[in-house]
Design an enzyme around this catalytic site. Structure first.
Site: not given
Ligand code: GLA
Length: 378
Positions: A34-35, A122, A156, A168
């Site tokens: 969703t982000d 990972g 990133e 994140d």
């Molecule tokens: C990865 C991305 C996040 C987010 C998730 C899925 O972790 O780094 O920004 O999009 O996937 O929710």
């Protein structure tokens, strides 16, 4: 645990670092994919952290980055303004470039760093954001948490080229002990919600590499969906802003696979906001049900689960756990399981099911919400 990074710095460069900082990995309770669609997320920072020790480079070594990590062999040496380093050092190079644009790179641009981490790489626990946020905090401790998150995100996204959202880096910078963070990724509104439930983390052992993985492809699909939905609703900016009560209209406007991806994003957005309310009210049973629904949506509609994750979630459900789902991007990595404090059945049930299916065990640990990035004493 700042010591290993500080010791590595001294051993490698023969001097004491000037500063150090650490940042946590994360698990996301709900709000997956969703982000980058402008929706809400509900992550917590975990106890595992990455620590970065920093100091100036050798005199006359202008704009040279020297970097070393306990997790990789060798010392990388690169002119970071001229070329973006490869592998894990790319995140550090990206942070330096972003700090440069803010005029916040210390030591005249010549930097040595040493990294130590217990965030597994990972495993879906966001080791890359922990690295980028800890690097930014160590190099520019006076920036505020949102600025640190922004620097790490752009490192990133813009430099390494992973088309991630802001979740994140935001939780790694803003995380708070004993709290989950409801973060609205379009308005950037942040709400800390107390979280003291019993949460298990199951590592499937199946690793994924996001920079090569399905995340970029999913993001492109979501952008394509927005483009087509703009015909229906010209002011639509974010896929997550499509009104949930208009799902039938959305389904008519899109073909597969865009339809499935968009239905996931719109329903996950509503689910996440509802889940945050339930958590505020401590209605854990209903909250747990939404975790199962979220997993089902990720599996069926967003197609980002894996057989290993599905095995864990199904076993948790059969054992009577309150809720379970994949966490993070998916396609491997880890699952979370919400259980009652007195629950004794779920852990052995998951272990049995996993061993039966894959002939190996899946490590299970308990997760406690921890603090976001902070400086460390050197
Ligand atoms: C990865 C991305 C996040 C987010 C998730 C899925 O972790 O780094 O920004 O999009 O996937 O929710």
């Amino acid at each position: 645990m700042p010591r290993p990074a500080i010791d590595l710095f001294k051993k490698t460069f023969g001097t004491t670092p000037r500063a150090a900082a650490s940042a946590p990995g994360r698990v996301n309770l709900i709000g997956e994919h969703t982000d980058y669609n402008g929706g809400p997320v509900l992550p917590i920072a975990i106890a595992q952290r990455t620590t970065v020790a920093v100091g100036p480079g050798a005199p006359g070594d202008a704009s040279v980055l020297e970097a070393v990590s306990t997790q990789f062999s060798g010392v990388a040496r690169v002119k970071w303004q001229e070329e973006l380093p490869k592998g894990w050092v790319a995140y550090v190079g990206g942070v330096l470039r972003e700090l440069w644009s803010l005029e916040a790179v210390p030591f005249d641009g010549s930097v040595r760093i040493a990294v130590a981490s217990d965030v597994p790489i990972g495993a879906g626990l966001s080791s890359s954001a922990a690295l980028a946020v800890a690097t930014a905090k160590a190099l520019a401790p006076s920036l505020n948490p949102r600025q640190i998150a922004g620097v790490a995100f752009r490192a990133e996204h813009d430099h390494v080229g992973v088309r991630c959202g802001v979740m994140d880096q935001t939780i790694a910078a803003l995380g708070k002990r004993d709290h989950a963070l409801l973060f609205e990724c379009a308005s950037l509104e942040a709400t800390q919600i107390p979280f003291d439930a019993r949460l298990l983390l199951v590592d499937t052992g199946k690793r994924h590499d996001l920079s090569a993985g399905g995340l970029n492809q999913r993001r492109a699909e979501c952008e394509e969906a927005v483009k087509r939905l703009k015909v229906e609703l010209p002011e639509l900016l974010w896929l997550a802003s499509w009104p949930a009560e208009w799902l039938p209209r959305l389904k008519r406007a899109l073909r597969e696979p865009l339809r499935a991806r968009a239905v996931h994003v719109v329903s996950e957005t509503a689910r996440t906001r509802f889940a945050a309310q339930l958590l505020q009210q401590r209605r854990l049973k209903q909250f747990g049900k939404l975790l199962y629904e979220s997993h089902e949506s990720c599996r069926r509609l967003y197609d980002c689960s894996s057989p290993e994750l599905d095995t864990v979630v199904a076993a948790a459900k059969r054992a009577g756990a309150l809720g379970a789902r994949l966490t993070g991007a998916g396609w491997g990595g880890a699952a979370i399981v919400l259980v009652n404090k007195t629950d004794k059945k779920t852990i052995p049930a998951i272990q049995r099911a996993y061993e039966r299916a894959y002939g190996r065990s899946a490590p299970i640990t308990e997760v406690k919400p921890s603090a976001g990035a902070h400086t460390e004493r050197v």
